[in-house]
Design a protein around this motif. Sequence first.
Motif, PDB file in Angstrom:
ATOM      1  N   CYS A  18       0.763  -1.125   0.030  1.00 36.15           N
ATOM      2  CA  CYS A  18      -0.058  -0.024  -0.112  1.00 36.15           C
ATOM      3  C   CYS A  18       0.718   0.950   0.067  1.00 36.15           C
ATOM      4  O   CYS A  18       0.485   3.136  -0.362  1.00 36.15           O
ATOM      5  N   LEU A  19       2.233   1.741   0.532  1.00 36.92           N
ATOM      6  CA  LEU A  19       3.384   2.661   0.600  1.00 36.92           C
ATOM      7  C   LEU A  19       2.741   3.266   1.635  1.00 36.92           C
ATOM      8  O   LEU A  19       2.581   5.028   1.489  1.00 36.92           O
ATOM      9  N   PRO A 133       2.580  13.487   7.089  1.00 36.40           N
ATOM     10  CA  PRO A 133       3.832  12.285   5.754  1.00 36.40           C
ATOM     11  C   PRO A 133       4.426  12.104   4.460  1.00 36.40           C
ATOM     12  O   PRO A 133       4.738  11.445   3.761  1.00 36.40           O
ATOM     13  N   HIS A 134       2.909  12.409   3.676  1.00 31.70           N
ATOM     14  CA  HIS A 134       2.955  12.824   2.139  1.00 31.70           C
ATOM     15  C   HIS A 134       4.128  13.200   1.879  1.00 31.70           C
ATOM     16  O   HIS A 134       4.538  13.378   0.581  1.00 31.70           O
ATOM     17  N   GLY A 139       8.875   7.424   0.131  1.00 33.26           N
ATOM     18  CA  GLY A 139       7.262   6.426  -0.371  1.00 33.26           C
ATOM     19  C   GLY A 139       6.250   7.036  -0.989  1.00 33.26           C
ATOM     20  O   GLY A 139       5.954   6.344  -1.523  1.00 33.26           O
ATOM     21  N   LEU A 140       5.881   7.616   0.980  1.00 31.62           N
ATOM     22  CA  LEU A 140       4.257   7.946  -0.529  1.00 31.62           C
ATOM     23  C   LEU A 140       4.495   9.724  -0.505  1.00 31.62           C
ATOM     24  O   LEU A 140       3.604   9.919  -1.398  1.00 31.62           O
ATOM     25  N   LYS A 141       5.237  10.461  -1.011  1.00 34.92           N
ATOM     26  CA  LYS A 141       5.387  11.539  -1.745  1.00 34.92           C
ATOM     27  C   LYS A 141       5.475  10.646  -3.539  1.00 34.92           C
ATOM     28  O   LYS A 141       4.868  12.068  -4.095  1.00 34.92           O
ATOM     29  N   ARG A 142       5.386   9.723  -3.441  1.00 31.59           N
ATOM     30  CA  ARG A 142       5.442   9.247  -4.786  1.00 31.59           C
ATOM     31  C   ARG A 142       3.557   9.064  -5.022  1.00 31.59           C
ATOM     32  O   ARG A 142       3.123   8.848  -5.966  1.00 31.59           O
TER      33      ARG A 142
END
Length: 550
Positions: A18-19, A133-134, A139-142
Amino acid sequence: MSAASNLQSEDQFLCSICLDVFTDPVSAPCGHNFCKNCIDKHWNIVGRCRCPMCKKVYKTRPELQINTFISEMVAQFRQSTQQKASSSSSSSSEQQAAKPAEVPCDVCTGTKLKALKSCLVCLTSYCETHLEPHLTVSGLKRHQLIHPVENLEDRMCTKHDKPLELFCKTDQTYVCLMCSVLDHKTHEFVPLEEEYEGKKAALGKTEAEIQQMIRKRRLKIQEIKHSVKISKDDADREKAEGVQVFTALKESVDRGLNELMKEIEEKQKTTEKQAEVFIRDLEQEISELMKRSTEVEQLSGSEDHLHLLQNFPSLKAAPPTKDWTEVRVRLPSYRGTVVRTVAQLEKTLGKETKKLFEDELKRVQQYAVDVTLDPDTAHPGLILSYDGKKVNHGDVTKKLPANPERVSKHVIVLGKQSFSSGRFYYEVQVKRKTAWTLGVARESINRKGKIKLRPEDGYWTIWFRKRMEYQGLAGPAVCFSLKSRPEKVGVFVDYEEGLVSFYDVDTAALIYSFTGCSFTERLYPFFCPCNNDGGKNSTPLIICPVNQTA
């Protein structure tokens, strides 16, 4: 604590499926970690137990236990992240709470804050705090972030559970990447961004058109309000003038009635005074006669012979009196008094009426327009002046080019100018003509066949014929006579009011009016000088400049 910080600087708390940050992290026998729900769902979909990372296959589904170490580290990571986010947003006020029209944060408990972004991967909307977090975890940046929207599930393909990223131009629908290679593989696609730009441009054009329509309608509202104001001003002016005129007429009637009563009463008083003088003189003579009668009666009854003889000479005759035989009370003549008073009143009324018509003519002359004759509509037998202001009938019918606008059967010519709204006025000299017709005609009149001059066929005209006098061609015609023959005729049209009026300009008298007309087409000035009549009617109709007097 330093080790935890080092771990928190890496992407060791993200599920490879789920990244997102682990939820209930479990470890496969191969040592790779996943969210318990993610790996269970993955194996259910795939149908066999294989590690998504190393591809190791398990013959039987292994029993997965919660990885307490990872779970504790994830808890520390979440707490650290929330503390940072809480610190950065400590200055936030309650004004950041989502309003009814705004998208709320899906993560907030208690008071829902306003969401700043929505994630198409997580299908979650985040406030500034929970969005951190994003923005920080690689990972969440994607993940794909968009402006906050509600119902994120509607942005996912219901068949493949993937984001709707493409627009199928063939089916005019939104699809995911899986749809493009499976269900729509032969169709034409464009990215949503490209279709978005095209539709946005179309919406911009639509918006511009709508704004233009709004502006036009606002201008129309202003025009209508202005028309209402003009109408009110006209109505107020007309009411004031009506009050003034009728007040003057009422005063004239009252004054005439008072003078009539005074004249009659004075004549009656004179008669009564004369009768009083006659009666007074008669009563005086009666008194003298009655006195003499008493004396005579006394003397005649006397037995004294000497006394009767002595007084007889003075009483033998009646006292002197006036001869009343021809005396008469002169009766005054009241005959004609009322007639003369009414005649004077009529004269006064005539003056007021003339002044009223003069004022009316001055008002309509304010709408004067410059009218010229249109040679393309003129009957071949007509002669037009170079400046387009004069027309008369000649003895020769000219050969002219076939023109659909030309009147072919009657000696008629129309004006170049046409009118489809408002008011207009022009004047035509008819002096020394023995016959003529003037007025207006609608655009769609029959120009090639025989015509009837009547409103139902598109003509609002009056004519003069030496023998038939004047007629308003209202279908049937209305005959009327005038005190004097007009030398200059004014034509006034109020398009919206449905009014066509004709005036004798020199006397400022109203000749005739068409009222309650319904105009739906353009109107053209109408001129008919009538036939030459062997030179008797050779004088032209002349369009004259309007002399607008103050």
